[in-house]
Design an enzyme around this catalytic site. Structure first.
Site, PDB file in Angstrom:
ATOM      1  N   ASN A  10      52.348 -47.495 -56.312  1.00 44.42           N
ATOM      2  CA  ASN A  10      51.507 -46.294 -56.186  1.00 44.42           C
ATOM      3  C   ASN A  10      51.955 -45.544 -54.933  1.00 44.42           C
ATOM      4  O   ASN A  10      51.657 -45.963 -53.815  1.00 44.42           O
ATOM      5  CB  ASN A  10      50.039 -46.749 -56.080  1.00 44.42           C
ATOM      6  CG  ASN A  10      49.082 -45.601 -55.820  1.00 44.42           C
ATOM      7  OD1 ASN A  10      49.467 -44.425 -55.857  1.00 44.42           O
ATOM      8  ND2 ASN A  10      47.824 -45.931 -55.567  1.00 44.42           N
ATOM      9  N   TRP A  11      52.693 -44.461 -55.147  1.00 46.30           N
ATOM     10  CA  TRP A  11      53.295 -43.741 -54.006  1.00 46.30           C
ATOM     11  C   TRP A  11      52.268 -42.875 -53.259  1.00 46.30           C
ATOM     12  O   TRP A  11      52.575 -42.308 -52.227  1.00 46.30           O
ATOM     13  CB  TRP A  11      54.464 -42.878 -54.479  1.00 46.30           C
ATOM     14  CG  TRP A  11      55.623 -43.661 -55.050  1.00 46.30           C
ATOM     15  CD1 TRP A  11      55.763 -45.022 -55.100  1.00 46.30           C
ATOM     16  CD2 TRP A  11      56.814 -43.127 -55.652  1.00 46.30           C
ATOM     17  NE1 TRP A  11      56.960 -45.364 -55.691  1.00 46.30           N
ATOM     18  CE2 TRP A  11      57.622 -44.228 -56.041  1.00 46.30           C
ATOM     19  CE3 TRP A  11      57.280 -41.829 -55.911  1.00 46.30           C
ATOM     20  CZ2 TRP A  11      58.864 -44.045 -56.669  1.00 46.30           C
ATOM     21  CZ3 TRP A  11      58.526 -41.660 -56.530  1.00 46.30           C
ATOM     22  CH2 TRP A  11      59.299 -42.760 -56.906  1.00 46.30           C
ATOM     23  N   LYS A  12      51.080 -42.742 -53.814  1.00 52.90           N
ATOM     24  CA  LYS A  12      50.003 -41.930 -53.209  1.00 52.90           C
ATOM     25  C   LYS A  12      50.542 -40.553 -52.780  1.00 52.90           C
ATOM     26  O   LYS A  12      51.397 -40.006 -53.459  1.00 52.90           O
ATOM     27  CB  LYS A  12      49.351 -42.711 -52.055  1.00 52.90           C
ATOM     28  CG  LYS A  12      48.848 -44.090 -52.507  1.00 52.90           C
ATOM     29  CD  LYS A  12      47.931 -44.761 -51.525  1.00 52.90           C
ATOM     30  CE  LYS A  12      47.515 -46.125 -52.062  1.00 52.90           C
ATOM     31  NZ  LYS A  12      46.598 -46.838 -51.193  1.00 52.90           N
ATOM     32  N   HIS A 101      40.996 -45.051 -59.015  1.00 54.14           N
ATOM     33  CA  HIS A 101      41.441 -45.691 -57.770  1.00 54.14           C
ATOM     34  C   HIS A 101      40.339 -45.549 -56.721  1.00 54.14           C
ATOM     35  O   HIS A 101      39.628 -44.544 -56.692  1.00 54.14           O
ATOM     36  CB  HIS A 101      42.738 -45.039 -57.278  1.00 54.14           C
ATOM     37  CG  HIS A 101      43.350 -45.781 -56.124  1.00 54.14           C
ATOM     38  ND1 HIS A 101      42.890 -45.640 -54.837  1.00 54.14           N
ATOM     39  CD2 HIS A 101      44.348 -46.699 -56.083  1.00 54.14           C
ATOM     40  CE1 HIS A 101      43.598 -46.440 -54.040  1.00 54.14           C
ATOM     41  NE2 HIS A 101      44.486 -47.088 -54.775  1.00 54.14           N
ATOM     42  N   GLU A 103      40.317 -44.763 -53.745  1.00 58.57           N
ATOM     43  CA  GLU A 103      40.374 -43.532 -52.931  1.00 58.57           C
ATOM     44  C   GLU A 103      39.776 -42.346 -53.698  1.00 58.57           C
ATOM     45  O   GLU A 103      39.177 -41.455 -53.103  1.00 58.57           O
ATOM     46  CB  GLU A 103      41.831 -43.267 -52.494  1.00 58.57           C
ATOM     47  CG  GLU A 103      42.236 -44.223 -51.387  1.00 58.57           C
ATOM     48  CD  GLU A 103      43.695 -44.656 -51.401  1.00 58.57           C
ATOM     49  OE1 GLU A 103      44.526 -43.952 -51.988  1.00 58.57           O
ATOM     50  OE2 GLU A 103      43.991 -45.732 -50.820  1.00 58.57           O
ATOM     51  N   GLU A 173      41.304 -54.131 -57.285  1.00 58.63           N
ATOM     52  CA  GLU A 173      41.701 -53.838 -55.910  1.00 58.63           C
ATOM     53  C   GLU A 173      40.464 -53.869 -55.008  1.00 58.63           C
ATOM     54  O   GLU A 173      39.731 -52.870 -54.928  1.00 58.63           O
ATOM     55  CB  GLU A 173      42.339 -52.460 -55.828  1.00 58.63           C
ATOM     56  CG  GLU A 173      43.555 -52.292 -56.700  1.00 58.63           C
ATOM     57  CD  GLU A 173      44.424 -51.135 -56.233  1.00 58.63           C
ATOM     58  OE1 GLU A 173      45.527 -51.391 -55.747  1.00 58.63           O
ATOM     59  OE2 GLU A 173      43.971 -49.988 -56.322  1.00 58.63           O
ATOM     60  N   GLY A 179      45.439 -51.276 -48.021  1.00 57.80           N
ATOM     61  CA  GLY A 179      46.010 -50.635 -46.845  1.00 57.80           C
ATOM     62  C   GLY A 179      45.679 -51.313 -45.527  1.00 57.80           C
ATOM     63  O   GLY A 179      45.875 -50.735 -44.458  1.00 57.80           O
ATOM     64  N   SER A 218      47.269 -54.690 -50.306  1.00 58.56           N
ATOM     65  CA  SER A 218      48.155 -55.322 -49.315  1.00 58.56           C
ATOM     66  C   SER A 218      49.085 -56.389 -49.903  1.00 58.56           C
ATOM     67  O   SER A 218      49.335 -57.422 -49.275  1.00 58.56           O
ATOM     68  CB  SER A 218      47.340 -55.884 -48.154  1.00 58.56           C
ATOM     69  OG  SER A 218      46.674 -54.833 -47.473  1.00 58.56           O
ATOM     70  N   GLY A 239      50.738 -50.301 -52.907  1.00 60.08           N
ATOM     71  CA  GLY A 239      50.781 -49.023 -52.195  1.00 60.08           C
ATOM     72  C   GLY A 239      51.883 -49.038 -51.152  1.00 60.08           C
ATOM     73  O   GLY A 239      53.056 -48.786 -51.438  1.00 60.08           O
ATOM     74  N   GLY A 240      51.522 -49.389 -49.911  1.00 56.77           N
ATOM     75  CA  GLY A 240      52.451 -49.336 -48.775  1.00 56.77           C
ATOM     76  C   GLY A 240      53.815 -49.954 -49.045  1.00 56.77           C
ATOM     77  O   GLY A 240      54.851 -49.340 -48.755  1.00 56.77           O
TER      78      GLY A 240
END
Ligand code: PGA
Length: 260
Positions: A10-12, A101, A103, A173, A179, A218, A239-240
């Protein structure tokens, strides 16, 4: 039985159009190389921003990498300035979409009803939705995790046709792990995936027992392998660690090592 993992990046809101070329290139290269060796054990997926979708779809070409959007509108079409419908996503050649998601839920007010509409739009447009669910720290402390997950899942799953249940993917998640650099520990992931599996059966019957459940929050090359060893974990939403091809592909490789 061979396990089939779904490993998604997920490149956000992090990767520009020129950067998306740089990031996707080693991923497609890796997929080309490994698909020849083991055709179906691991699905690699990337979720760029809307702006990069078509470019990434083109870069992927015939190669075995899934491309999806990070969200879609709850509306089908019309005067909704700034919104991107599931049909618009599908018109880029993308095949999947993240929905709900954390967010989106916490920063942009996506309620369970809105998320449910988005899942319907995704199916109507022929996309495969990845429904993201997860509890907050407060939910976990107050013992309401199961009720929260039930609320996030029930309306979606009970509205799915049997065919849709075969396609739907869940990403668990925990909000407190996203994150933060600290993933949920193995017993927590195992317990919660079992709870989710039971909720899926309760609302979706036996047809829901095959729905894939990914873990997100994470995930890194250091913890991927122990997470993928958990029986009910069918992959990861990352993500990261997906923003660098090297770390993302290390995680993909961990799944491949277990799937073979
Ligand atoms: P993270 O993000 O891997 O950076 O924790 C996961 C996600 O938000 O999907």
């Amino acid at each position: 039985m061979t396990r089939r993992f779904f490993i998604a990046g997920n490149w956000k809101m992090n990767i520009t159009l020129p950067e998306s070329h740089v990031l996707i290139s080693p991923i497609t290269e890796f997929a080309r190389r490994t698909t020849r060796l083991s055709p179906t054990s691991v699905t690699i997926a990337v979720f760029p921003s809307f702006v990069c979708l078509h470019t990434v779809v083109q870069a992927v070409g015939e190669c075995d990498v899934v491309v999806g959007a990070q969200d879609c509108s709850e509306h089908a079409k019309g005067a909704f300035t700034g919104e991107v419908s599931a049909h618009l996503v599908a018109s880029t050649g993308a095949t999947h979409v993240l929905v709900g998601h954390s967010e989106r839920r916490t920063l942009f007010g996506d309620t369970s009803a809105v998320v449910s509409n988005k899942v319907r739009q995704a199916f109507d447009a022929g996309l495969t939705p990845i429904l993201c669910i997860g509890e907050t720290t407060e939910d976990r402390i107050s013992g309401t995790t199961e009720a929260v997950l039930d609320d996030q899942l029930s309306s979606v799953v009970s509205a799915c046709t049997p065919q849709q249940k075969e396609r739907l993917i869940i990403a668990y998640e925990p909000v407190w792990a996203i994150g933060t650099g600290t993933a949920a520990d193995v017993p927590t992931i195992a317990d919660t995936h079992a709870i989710i599996r039971a909720i899926l059966r309760r609302h979706g019957g036996e047809a829901a027992s095959g729905i894939r459940i990914l873990y997100g929050g994470s995930v890194t090359p250091a913890n991927a392998s122990e997470i993928f060893r958990i029986a009910d974990v069918d992959g990861a939403l990352i993500g990261g660690a997906s923003l660098k091809a090297e770390t993302f592909l290390d995680i993909v490789q961990s799944a491949m090592d277990l799937a073979e």
